[in-house]
Enzyme design. Structure first.
Site, PDB file in Angstrom:
ATOM      1  N   SER A 289       0.812  -1.221   0.000  1.00  0.00           N
ATOM      2  CA  SER A 289       0.000   0.000   0.000  1.00  0.00           C
ATOM      3  C   SER A 289       0.842   1.267   0.000  1.00  0.00           C
ATOM      4  O   SER A 289       0.525   2.234  -0.696  1.00  0.00           O
ATOM      5  CB  SER A 289      -0.945  -0.002   1.207  1.00  0.00           C
ATOM      6  OG  SER A 289      -1.801  -1.112   1.158  1.00  0.00           O
ATOM      7  N   HIS A 340       0.407   4.676   4.494  1.00  0.00           N
ATOM      8  CA  HIS A 340      -0.158   5.256   3.268  1.00  0.00           C
ATOM      9  C   HIS A 340       0.361   6.683   3.051  1.00  0.00           C
ATOM     10  O   HIS A 340       0.810   7.031   1.949  1.00  0.00           O
ATOM     11  CB  HIS A 340      -1.682   5.276   3.350  1.00  0.00           C
ATOM     12  CG  HIS A 340      -2.290   3.913   3.331  1.00  0.00           C
ATOM     13  ND1 HIS A 340      -3.645   3.694   3.484  1.00  0.00           N
ATOM     14  CD2 HIS A 340      -1.734   2.680   3.179  1.00  0.00           C
ATOM     15  CE1 HIS A 340      -3.889   2.404   3.418  1.00  0.00           C
ATOM     16  NE2 HIS A 340      -2.748   1.766   3.248  1.00  0.00           N
TER      17      HIS A 340
END
Length: 507
Positions: A289, A340
């Protein structure tokens, strides 16, 4: 319509496209109307040219209203809050009746966010019209009266320049052919299969063995855990979502930046995501991610260099997807939003270091390089200095539980003792440690740790039960009875009742 008006129309179009970098949005089949845009010119981001004689004021008014409505469609298509349109009429003569009030001030329809400025260029008032037109530009438009080229030559020059501009813009999205995107997809799928064959991709021990981000081991010097988590995924849904995201985003970014730039951007973004997760969260984590968010960061960098092209093509969609993912990450549990955000920032910085293919901006690239080094070093120093104070006992407990399940009591004891030496731990930590110590015959240590677990959580019925068993083995039936009754207070378990009867039979 005289030749001079047509010539003026194409001279204006040529000047706007070639000199002022406007892009042709639409040309009418009759070639007497053209819409152009260049959002870097805040005064006149959209221009409409019309080469047509308008005889009456009411026809002019209807055309102004029509143009305003078309401007509203363009505003919505480009996702602009407000839009200014410069509407230029090229006509032999003005309307025969009153029309000046239509040109004196900008036109705006009710409930619409388009402001339309109208300028009329006629034979008699061409100088005045050009003067009004030049108010919208930094450099004045100079139209020579001499015929420095035929209409056909100007037309071909203008349209060819527009086509070349479109081709050059398309080339920006087609610089390279995807290669490493497919390599990374293959690696993460193969690693996922290996994890499943090893036992499970959700097994903490498996994940740690394969290189998941685990703060205690990073603090012990296993620095490669900043990279290896990029290729690990936890569960089928995780691998499916990240593989799809990598396929679409990775291909787009690798096409724009080329293979080697993409390789650098992806790996550094993954590293930055792992560092951010290491600094701000103490959970066991893995996944691509952070690197995938780095691809978003690369697209945002492209938008910083080509803002108009970015928002005209993919910009709004990119921003919406980033926003949705971040909101979901902040509201849902179990998502490493620090990773993230770290990946997003890392991708942006890494792209700034290498810039765009076949383009150099050494000052900007040097600035990004310095920022990248300083931020990376700063977060790493901070993480290694202060991360110990915020380690999560649940991760350690989960791994210890797996060791106990596999009867690897030595590993579990070493892990738990190492953790307790540096951190307080919770009730479960001491409970698992006591269980391991019981397996090794260390009853006194186990008793002390069970009492510690009960102090931290008085309702921990399993700890009361195990402590009762120790007291029972020691022959201290009074304390054993007290502890098993405490266990029954919080859970009515058959084995607790059996032990209580056994104890009472001995008293």
């Amino acid at each position: 319509m005289s030749m001079s008006e047509s010539l003026l129309f194409w001279k204006l179009a040529n000047d706007l496209v070639i000199k002022r970098q406007y892009r042709i949005v639409q040309v009418a089949e009759t070639e007497n109307e053209m819409w152009l845009e260049n959002f870097s010119n805040k005064k006149a981001p959209v221009i409409r040219l019309l080469n047509h004689d308008i005889d009456w004021g009411n026809r002019l008014q209807r055309d102004i209203e029509f143009t305003t409505r078309n401007g509203e469609k363009i505003r919505k298509a480009f996702y602009k809050r407000q839009l200014t349109v410069l509407n230029v009429y090229i006509s032999s003569y003005p309307p025969v009746d009153d029309y000046h009030y239509l040109l004196e001030k900008p036109h705006q329809l009710s409930n619409q966010k388009v402001l339309l400025h109208n300028v009329m260029l006629t034979k008699e008032q061409r100088h005045e019209g050009l003067s009004m037109l030049n108010d919208f530009f930094h450099e004045p438009i100079i139209i020579q009266e001499g015929q420095d080229g035929s209409i056909e030559e100007l037309k071909q020059s203008t349209l060819q320049a527009s086509v070349e501009k479109s081709k050059n813009e398309k080339k920006l999205f087609e610089f390279g052919k995807p290669f490493f995107t497919y390599i990374f997809i293959a690696i993460q799928v193969i690693v996922f299969i290996l994890l499943e064959l090893k036992g499970s991709s959700t097994n903490p021990e498996n994940l740690i063995q394969f290189g998941a981000k685990y703060n205690p081991l990073i603090l012990q010097g296993q620095w490669w855990r900043f990279i290896t988590p990029i290729f690990l995924h936890i569960g089928v849904l995780h691998i499916l979502m990240n593989t799809l995201a990598l396929y679409y985003l990775g291909i787009a970014v690798e096409k724009i930046y080329g293979r080697m730039r993409f390789l650098w951007i992806y790996l550094f973004a993954g590293f930055a995501g792992s560092v951010a997760s290491f600094v701000f969260t103490d959970n066991l984590s893995a996944g691509a991610s952070g690197a995938i968010f780095g691809c978003f960061g690369a697209l945002l960098y492209f938008g910083s260099v080509y803002p108009n092209l970015f928002f005209r093509t993919m910009g709004v969609n990119v921003l919406v997807v980033i926003g949705i993912n971040l909101v979901f990450g902040f509201t849902a549990s179990g998502i490493d939003n620090a990773g993230h955000l770290g990946g997003l920032a890392g991708g942006f910085l890494a792209t700034g270091v290498v810039h765009l293919p076949k383009k150099k901006n050494w000052r900007r690239q040097l600035l990004f390089l310095v920022l990248t080094i300083l931020l990376s070093a700063g977060f790493l120093i901070y993480g290694f200095r202060y991360s110990e104070a915020s380690a999560d006992p649940d991760v350690t407990n989960s791994l210890a539980q797996q060791y106990i399940k596999d009867k690897q009591y030595g590993k579990a004891e070493k892990l738990l003792n190492s953790y307790i030496d540096q951190h307080e731990g919770n009730a479960v930590t001491y409970f698992f440690l006591s269980y391991v110590e019981l397996q090794h015959g260390q009853n006194e240590n186990a008793k002390q740790h069970l009492m510690k677990a009960i102090r931290l959580n008085p309702r921990f019925h399993e700890a009361h039960y195990n402590l009762a068993l120790i007291y029972y083995d020691e022959g201290n039936f009074q304390k054993a009875e007290t502890e098993v009754q405490e266990a029954l207070k919080y859970k009515d378990d058959k084995k607790y009742q059996t032990l209580l009867k056994e104890i009472q039979s001995r008293i």
